[in-house]
Design a protein around this motif. Structure first.
Motif, PDB file in Angstrom:
ATOM      1  N   MET A  36       1.557   5.565   2.676  1.00  0.00           N
ATOM      2  CA  MET A  36       0.315   5.972   2.011  1.00  0.00           C
ATOM      3  C   MET A  36      -0.596   4.772   1.755  1.00  0.00           C
ATOM      4  N   ILE A  37       0.023   3.681   1.257  1.00  0.00           N
ATOM      5  CA  ILE A  37      -0.763   2.481   0.971  1.00  0.00           C
ATOM      6  C   ILE A  37      -1.415   1.966   2.257  1.00  0.00           C
ATOM      7  N   GLY A  38      -0.625   1.959   3.335  1.00  0.00           N
ATOM      8  CA  GLY A  38      -1.139   1.472   4.622  1.00  0.00           C
ATOM      9  C   GLY A  38      -2.357   2.259   5.058  1.00  0.00           C
ATOM     10  N   SER A  39      -2.244   3.588   5.018  1.00  0.00           N
ATOM     11  CA  SER A  39      -3.363   4.422   5.450  1.00  0.00           C
ATOM     12  C   SER A  39      -4.571   4.218   4.549  1.00  0.00           C
ATOM     13  N   TRP A  40      -4.285   4.159   3.270  1.00  0.00           N
ATOM     14  CA  TRP A  40      -5.382   4.045   2.314  1.00  0.00           C
ATOM     15  C   TRP A  40      -6.154   2.751   2.541  1.00  0.00           C
TER      16      TRP A  40
END
Lengths: 231, 299
Positions: free
Chosen positions: B286-290
């Motif tokens: 999630m952090i990566g995509s965000w």
């Protein structure tokens, strides 16, 4: 009533190039306006400012009651929901079907499924693609892809449709078909601004024509007054 | 109602997107898989080392030998004093008779020698066996006990225990730092992989903006996509960790090299590790995509 009111708009790019000089322009609701001019005259910059892809350096640009110059980045979507944009290169989601490409513009509002279906079918019927719902963009001809892009641009009933050389990649016959579709949409009440290089189309359509030169309005031809000018 | 419709569509779209961008998804998933495997191995290792340390620490005992002249009354006094010490977890009294009997029972050689002893000849002393709560303070506690009246000698494996404690402390710190930095590296690696895959979808984000999608409209499907990638990426590490560890445990009968080094029981240990892995996968995805989408929204 004016849908677009531009006062003393100026655009200087970071590179120092001035694309638009103190431009004044008013466009009424329901008009069909061509913007023409040689390459680098500021056509693209002008329409990019209308849908807030670019911000004016100074001056005022009001579109449908929204002051574009003062619009925050995070609020741009509010303007975009009132405007449909069509490009020369179609810009479709390659991995989505025709239906999904058009429905997408409605889904982000959270519209109910039935309503989305009804509106997508209606608008695809208008552009003549009702039988290609499940095709992917790469299975369509250029003209068909442009019709999908137009359908997507108008499906949520925008006040304004901006077309950036929509026929630039199409042959004469297909271009003429696309122009018929745009004319039809205009007759249904949507204001259309179209940038083009194609003088044949401009002559044939007999609409208001704005001729830009070096970032200024050189001539503003009333409906039907544009003849075969040299520029 | 509207919000649920939008959320439902986001979930559907992000799920579709994982499969429609299959090769890119595979890049992210395999990067998550590989790094989570390394994380999982280091978690399993460090927990087992820790567990071993705890077991060894529990085994360390202070033995206090009491003067033979001490009366029953004095023995009671010592017991009371030990009882009041703060660092004492438990204690046990072994009388010289008990110890003698145990030793006689344990071996014939002892039996032959010790059975000949009279009560006065018996050199074995009454003892207290004391276990401590905090092993680092075992030296202080031993000194306190040694200072008590009638206590002859105190032994607790001086020197060795302190060294062992130091070694365990270092091992514990190193393994903690390793796990933490591995998680950080994973987060960074994965978020970069996802960033690259999302970069290739710049046009898509541009189109979304164009048709009037708000920043949140655009972010949510990508973040959900990261969540799916995280879950998919943690499947293989979870399977390998769970079955691998169970097989290892079974193969070695729960101990490594000697009965002294005990492995942690797989249940519920592997479930915890699996839970941690899936959480790291989701978080990192999630952090990566965000991070990646955020970059494309600054227009």
């Amino acid at each position: 009533m004016d849908l677009i009111n531009i006062r003393k708009a100026k655009k200087v790019y970071k590179t120092g190039v001035t694309a638009i000089y103190d431009l004044d322009l008013k466009i009424k609701k329901g008009e069909f306006v061509f913007i023409i001019g040689s390459t680098g005259c500021g056509k693209s910059t002008l329409i990019k400012m209308l849908y807030r892809e670019e911000k004016p350096t100074s001056g005022q640009i009001i579109v449908g009651g929204i002051d574009v110059a003062k619009l925050k980045n995070s609020k741009v979507y509010k303007l975009r929901r009132q405007i449909g944009v069509v490009f020369q290169d179609f810009r479709l989601l390659e991995k989505s079907t025709v239906y999904e490409n058009v429905a997408f513009a409605l889904e982000i509002f959270g519209a109910p499924k039935d309503e989305i279906h009804k509106r997508v079918i209606k608008v695809l019927e208008l552009v003549g693609l009702k039988n290609r719902l499940k095709s992917y963009p790469n299975q369509l001809s250029g003209g068909e892809q442009q019709r999908v892009a137009i359908a997507r641009a108008i499906v949520n009933g925008p006040k304004l449709l901006i077309c950036d050389e929509p026929t630039g990649n199409l042959d004469e016959e297909t271009s003429s078909e696309i122009m018929d579709v745009l004319d039809e949409i205009n007759k249904l009440g949507t204001t259309i601004i179209m940038v083009t290089h194609d003088r044949k189309i401009v002559k044939k359509m007999k609409k208001r024509v704005i001729l830009l030169d070096a970032g200024r309005v050189l001539k503003d031809y009333e409906e039907g007054t544009y003849k075969n000018e040299s520029i | 109602m509207r919000v649920f419709r939008i959320l439902g569509r986001n979930i559907r779209d992000s799920f579709k997107s994982v499969f429609r961008n299959f090769s890119l998804s595979m890049a992210s998933i395999s990067s998550i898989t590989i790094t989570l495997l390394v994380v999982s191995i280091s978690i399993v290792l460090s927990y087992n080392v820790n567990n071993f340390a705890v077991l060894v620490e529990k085994d360390v005992t202070i033995v206090a030998f009491i003067e033979n002249e001490a009366t029953d009354e004095e023995l009671k006094q010592i017991e009371e004093q030990i009882n009041t010490l703060q660092n004492v977890e438990s204690y046990e009294f072994q009388s010289k008779e008990d110890i003698t009997n145990d030793m006689i029972k344990s071996s014939d050689i002892f039996k032959n020698i010790m059975e000949g002893w009279s009560l006065d000849e018996n050199p074995i002393q009454n003892t207290f066996l004391v276990k401590v709560t905090d092993i680092e303070k075992i030296g202080d506690t031993a000194t306190l006990i040694g200072e008590m009246e009638n206590v002859a000698v105190v032994k607790y494996g001086e020197g060795m225990v302190e060294q062992l404690v130091k070694v365990f402390e270092v091992v514990e710190k190193i393994s903690l730092i390793m796990v933490a930095s591995l998680i950080l590296v994973t987060a960074f690696l994965i978020s970069n992989t996802i960033k690259i895959t999302i970069f290739s979808r710049k046009t898509e984000i541009g189109i979304m903006r164009l048709v009037g999608a708000s920043n949140l409209n655009i972010k949510i499907p990508f973040i959900l996509e990261g969540l799916f990638l995280g879950i998919l990426g943690s499947i293989i590490p979870i399977i390998i960790t769970s079955y691998g560890y169970m097989a290892l445990f079974k193969n070695f009968n729960g101990q490594l090299f000697s009965p002294f080094i005990k492995l942690i029981d797989p249940s519920p240990f592997v479930y915890y590790v699996s839970g941690v892995l899936i959480l790291i996968g989701i978080f990192v995805g999630m952090i990566g995509s965000w991070r990646a989408v955020r970059k494309h929204l600054k227009i």
